[in-house]
Design an enzyme around this catalytic site. Sequence first.
Site, PDB file in Angstrom:
ATOM      1  N   TYR A   6       0.805  -1.165  -0.048  1.00  6.48           N
ATOM      2  CA  TYR A   6       0.141   0.021   0.069  1.00  6.48           C
ATOM      3  C   TYR A   6       0.940   1.330   0.073  1.00  6.48           C
ATOM      4  CZ  TYR A   6      -3.648   3.491   1.429  1.00  6.48           C
ATOM      5  OH  TYR A   6      -4.447   4.479   1.577  1.00  6.48           O
TER       6      TYR A   6
ATOM      7  N   ASP B 101       9.238   2.511   0.108  1.00  7.14           N
ATOM      8  CA  ASP B 101       8.283   3.379   0.751  1.00  7.14           C
ATOM      9  C   ASP B 101       8.477   2.903   2.258  1.00  7.14           C
ATOM     10  OD1 ASP B 101       6.046   4.283   1.834  1.00  7.14           O
ATOM     11  OD2 ASP B 101       4.820   3.645   0.592  1.00  7.14           O
TER      12      ASP B 101
ATOM     13  N   LYS C  59       4.320   9.373   8.520  1.00 10.02           N
ATOM     14  CA  LYS C  59       4.284   8.813  10.176  1.00 10.02           C
ATOM     15  C   LYS C  59       5.156   9.524  11.243  1.00 10.02           C
ATOM     16  CE  LYS C  59       1.369   5.204   8.022  1.00 10.02           C
ATOM     17  NZ  LYS C  59       0.117   4.744   8.446  1.00 10.02           N
TER      18      LYS C  59
END
Length: 419
Positions: free
Chosen positions: A138, A231, A259
Site C-alpha cells: 500500500y 516506501d 508517520k
Amino acid sequence: MSEILWRRALELFAGGVNSPVRAAVKPYPFYVEKGEGAFLYTVDGQRLVDYVLGYGPLILGHANPYVKEKIKEQIDKGWLYGTPSKKEIELAEKIRSHIPSAEKVRFVNSGTEATMLAIRLARGYTKREKILKFDGNYHGAHDYALVSAGSAASEYNVLISGGIPTSILNTVVLCKYNDLECVEKTLKTEQIAGVIVEPVMGNMGVILPDKDFLNGLRELTKAYNSLLIFDEVITGFRLGLSGAQGYFNVIPDLTTLGKIIGGGLPIGAVAGKKEIIDNLTPSGKVFNAGTFNANPLSMTAGVATIEVLETTNAYDIANKAAKEISDELNALFSRKNLEFTINRIQSMFQFFIGVKKVTNADDARLANRELYIKIHEKLLKLGVFIPPSQFETIFTSSAHTDEVINITIEAFRKVVNEI
Ligand code: PMP
C-alpha cells in the site's frame, strides 16, 4: 455516547468515517476523548491499551510529554508562515544524518503525497512511464498506486479503485512480493521508471522480505536503469533510526517517509540522491508545491520525536513489548493446536491463523480473517485495541511498559482460551 456520535457521523460522512479502516470497528467505532501513553480513553468511559497507535506514527505512545511541550512552544509562535522556518532545516538534517539514501529532502503532508511525488520524480528523471509495484503493498490513496493495494483497499476488496483512468492503470505492472523472477522478467521486457516497494510489508499484516529480496531489487534496478523506491512511510524510524534501509543495509535511490517523522502530526517526505531530488521545482521541472509543506508544527513534532528516539531507550522498550506479546501468542496458539504464523520485526507484528507461512499477499489472504476479527472484538471488550483488520500491523511503543504488556497478555489468554 459513541453510538450517538456514530448516528450523527453516518449522516455526514460516507460510511460514517473519513478513512475507511475506521469503520471496521463493529458495530460502530468508539470515539476517543483522550490519548495518553499506551492508552486511549473513549467517550464511553473505557480505557483501551492501544496497539494501533494512529496506524504507526506514535512510536512514543500518545501525548509524549517532551513532544507535547515542544508543540506547545511552537504554537505560541504561530503555526503557518508561508515562508521557510528553521524547523524544516532541523528535521531535514536529522533525516539526512540517519537515513542512508537521504541526501536531499522534500516535505509534503502525507505518505500518499510522498509516494505520488516519488513516482512522478522517477518518471521525470528516467523519462519512462511504467512503475512496478507489489501485490498487497500500500502506497497511499492516489491514482498511481491503487492497484492490488493492501490495507483498507484489501480489507474492502477494492483491488482496483473506481475512478482511475485505464491509461493510468496500464502504467502499473504488478509482481508478487518476494518474487524476484517476476521483477527481472518485467525489467527486461518493459521500460520501468521505478520499482516501489515496502521494504517490510505493513499493509497485509506484517510480511518480511526474503533474505535476498531487497538486495536482488537493488541489483536488478541498477542493471536495468530503473529507480528503486523504498516506501518507508511505516518502517522509517520504526525499525531503528536508519529505517529498513539501514536495518537490511540496502540503499534505494528514493525513500518515502511519513508517520513517525511527523510525531503524530500530518507529514510526508521524499528523500534521495541529490541529482534526483534536484529535479523538483523550483530547481527542476517535476512539479510539487503545497500550502502546508514543511509546516512548523509537524516539523517541530518530528524533530522532538527523533530527539527522544536518539537519546532514550525508546526502541528497546517498544521492541521488547512486541517480542513478549508475540512470544506469548505463539505459546497460546500452539497449545490450542491451531495452525498459525506470526510475523514480527522490531516493534511491528501480526498473527495469521490457518496458514503456516505468510511471505506474500496471497498467503495473507488465506488467513482466517473471521477468527482474527473475533479476537479483535473480544480483546476490545477486555480493553485491548488491536487493528480491526487482518491487513494492518500491530504496533508497540515506548509507552508499552511491563505493566501494559501484562494487561495485554492477560486479555489474550482469556480470548484465546475462549476460541
Ligand atoms: N505508504 C505506506 C507504506 C503506508 O503504510 C501508508 C499509510 N498507511 C502510506 C504510504 C500512506 O500514508 P498516508 O496515510 O499518510 O497518506
